[in-house]
Design an enzyme around this catalytic site. Structure first.
Site, PDB file in Angstrom:
ATOM      1  N   LYS A  37      53.059  18.860 -63.903  1.00  0.00           N
ATOM      2  CA  LYS A  37      53.586  20.043 -64.799  1.00  0.00           C
ATOM      3  C   LYS A  37      54.046  21.063 -63.645  1.00  0.00           C
ATOM      4  CE  LYS A  37      52.883  22.900 -68.210  1.00  0.00           C
ATOM      5  NZ  LYS A  37      54.367  23.031 -67.974  1.00  0.00           N
TER       6      LYS A  37
ATOM      7  N   LYS B 253      47.595  24.306 -57.586  1.00  0.00           N
ATOM      8  CA  LYS B 253      47.126  25.283 -58.352  1.00  0.00           C
ATOM      9  C   LYS B 253      46.569  24.917 -59.607  1.00  0.00           C
ATOM     10  CE  LYS B 253      50.694  28.037 -59.004  1.00  0.00           C
ATOM     11  NZ  LYS B 253      51.833  28.404 -59.600  1.00  0.00           N
TER      12      LYS B 253
ATOM     13  N   LYS C 106      57.809  19.793 -59.924  1.00  0.00           N
ATOM     14  CA  LYS C 106      58.727  20.950 -60.019  1.00  0.00           C
ATOM     15  C   LYS C 106      60.043  20.371 -59.986  1.00  0.00           C
ATOM     16  CE  LYS C 106      58.457  25.640 -59.737  1.00  0.00           C
ATOM     17  NZ  LYS C 106      57.351  26.447 -60.108  1.00  0.00           N
TER      18      LYS C 106
ATOM     19  N   THR D  50      52.179  35.255 -66.382  1.00  0.00           N
ATOM     20  CA  THR D  50      52.177  35.236 -64.875  1.00  0.00           C
ATOM     21  C   THR D  50      51.684  36.511 -64.336  1.00  0.00           C
ATOM     22  OG1 THR D  50      53.445  33.211 -64.900  1.00  0.00           O
ATOM     23  CG2 THR D  50      53.054  34.237 -62.785  1.00  0.00           C
TER      24      THR D  50
ATOM     25  N   ASN E  29      60.740  38.119 -64.606  1.00  0.00           N
ATOM     26  CA  ASN E  29      59.691  38.023 -65.395  1.00  0.00           C
ATOM     27  C   ASN E  29      58.331  38.421 -64.781  1.00  0.00           C
ATOM     28  OD1 ASN E  29      57.292  36.025 -66.135  1.00  0.00           O
ATOM     29  ND2 ASN E  29      58.601  36.228 -67.946  1.00  0.00           N
TER      30      ASN E  29
ATOM     31  N   SER F 157      50.631  28.158 -70.124  1.00  0.00           N
ATOM     32  CA  SER F 157      51.481  26.980 -70.542  1.00  0.00           C
ATOM     33  C   SER F 157      50.428  25.800 -71.039  1.00  0.00           C
ATOM     34  CB  SER F 157      52.150  26.287 -69.237  1.00  0.00           C
ATOM     35  OG  SER F 157      53.582  27.019 -69.128  1.00  0.00           O
TER      36      SER F 157
END
Ligand code: NAD
Length: 425
Positions: free
Chosen positions: A69, A93, A105, A189, A220, A361
């Site tokens: 993810k 994380k 990623k 976030t 963002n 998410s």
């Protein structure tokens, strides 16, 4: 000045762990490399009829705890090393935050501001066609990152669903709510960063009205963090994006919504979603300076929320802030952090501070898989609970073992990945 992001990530791991036995050593060796790197050439027909070939990456770092993810970034600096580092940080994380995912990623080496909306769409769809065999709801679930947003996720989801012959919302997160996205994912976030700010303020007895903050990056993450902090009464006295730093000369603190409004109004429409700059707001009240200056402001809290490797051994001594909340991934080099620690500064590491995004998410993925839709207050409550549990755990370990917050976070993550690993061997 540039330090390879992946070497930095591996130095952080090496210097955080206390390798005790053969299994620790085995996992440590496994985590030196990603499990898979997918590199693709993406041909795109441009508006003038020519064809340009872009390079894209998807790095699948580790899946011991669940499907890979992590986000997908569009930026001219994207490289295999950068994506590997980002995928590694996602592995750590996701383990600390408690979501049932491994780490991955992706990225495309492109300056999206130079593309028209049509070119961006064709690039996004073509990228998904190239990596479709490697992703999916139970394999690898991409999300937004720098210069990608719910519009790009809409292209991805649509293209992937067409290829599979059925609607596949759980293959991507960060979608718009009408496309199956979760309430609060866009803000997540920045909001998670704000929960961290509140923890820091409580622990160190900071009074919001007297606490000054500088934010690097007004996308963002930076914008939403600044907005929530401003609403809670903290003083945002400097913000920066890639074009420059805006400094409040009134002493009152800035309203991030006003900055966003002016940025959008004055910003040139380059044909894509990235419009304007905080620089467009400079005038009598706000002074403007070069982008880098945001780092050296005389503030209580510095929030890097742009790109990696901005605080290095070369400039660490110029950082005045007492607390650094890393909302960007990898903003501080290993050597720089050592210097900051020696000066008594507290760094809240990226793998903890910006976990709000992946937590929501995860909620989006659960909703997509179950067909449920959760109310905003429910999402906020569950997110806050997970953020607080993670932060308390990291602070407790750091104090117990007398180590930095980053080392504590890495130790917790390593133990959790190890547990999953031991069940498989
Ligand atoms: P974004 O594209 O929305 O915004 C990035 C911002 O950084 C822009 O305002 C850009 O102008 C600014 N910037 C770029 N270079 C700069 C420089 N040299 N100086 C000052 N500002 C600069 O991206 P985002 O989604 O907000 O991501 C920002 C950071 O947060 C990245 O490190 C990303 O990996 C991390 N992150 C994002 C999410 C997410 O949910 N979007 C989750 C976790 C971590």
């Amino acid at each position: 000045m540039y330090m390879n992001a992946f070497s930095n990530a591996l130095s952080q791991l090496k210097n955080s762990l206390d390798i005790k036995d053969e299994y620790d050593k085995r996992l440590f060796d496994i985590l030196q490399k990603p499990q898979r790197v997918v590199t693709v050439a993406i041909p795109v027909r441009m508006d003038d009829g020519s064809v340009k070939v872009f390079t894209g990456y998807r790095v699948q770092y580790n899946n011991f705890r669940g499907p890979y993810k992590g986000g997908i970034r569009y930026h001219s600096q994207v490289s295999e090393s950068e994506v590997k580092a980002l995928a590694f940080w996602m592995t750590i994380k996701n383990a600390i935050s408690g979501v049932p995912f491994g780490g991955g990623k992706g990225g495309i080496k492109v300056d999206p501001k130079k593309l028209s909306q049509g070119e961006l769409e064709r690039l996004s769809r073509a990228f998904i066609r190239e990596i479709a065999q490697n992703i999916g709801p139970d394999i690898d679930i991409p999300a937004p990152d720098v210069n990608t947003n719910s519009q790009i996720m809409a292209y991805f989801t649509d293209e992937f669903s067409k290829l599979k012959g059925s609607w596949q919302p759980a293959a991507f997160t960060g979608k718009s709510v009408d496309q199956g996205g979760s309430l609060l994912r866009t803000e997540a976030t920045g909001l998670g960063g704000f929960f961290i700010l509140e923890k820091i303020a409580k622990k160190y007895k900071l009074n919001p009205g007297k606490t000054t903050i500088a934010v690097q990056g007004f996308g963002n993450v930076g914008y939403f963090f600044a907005k929530f902090a401003h609403q809670a009464g903290y003083r945002i006295v400097a913000v920066a994006d890639s074009k420059g730093t805006l400094i409040d000369t009134s002493g009152k603190g800035m309203d991030p919504d006003k900055i966003l409004e002016t940025k959008r109004e004055k910003g040139l429409n380059s044909g894509c979603y990235c419009r304007g700059s905080v620089y467009d707001c400079s005038g009598k009240v706000y002074r403007s300076q070069s982008a880098e200056k945001v780092l050296y402001q005389n503030v209580d809290i510095l929030v890097p929320a742009a790109l990696e490797n901005v605080i290095t051994s070369k400039n660490a001594s110029r950082i005045k802030a007492r607390y650094i909340i890393e909302l960007a991934n990898g903003p501080t080099s290993y050597e720089a952090e050592e210097k900051l620690n020696k000066k008594g500064k507290t760094v809240v590491p990226d793998v903890v501070a910006n976990a709000g995004g992946v937590i929501v998410s995860y909620f989006e993925w659960v909703q997509n898989k179950s067909g449920d839709t959760w109310k905003k207050e429910y999402v906020r409550g569950r997110m806050k609970e997970m953020m607080n549990e993670m932060t308390d755990n990291v602070i407790y370990t750091a104090e117990k073992d007398n180590i930095s917050l980053r080392a504590a976070a890495y130790r917790i993550a390593f133990e959790r990945i190890k547990s999953a690993f031991l069940f498989r061997i």
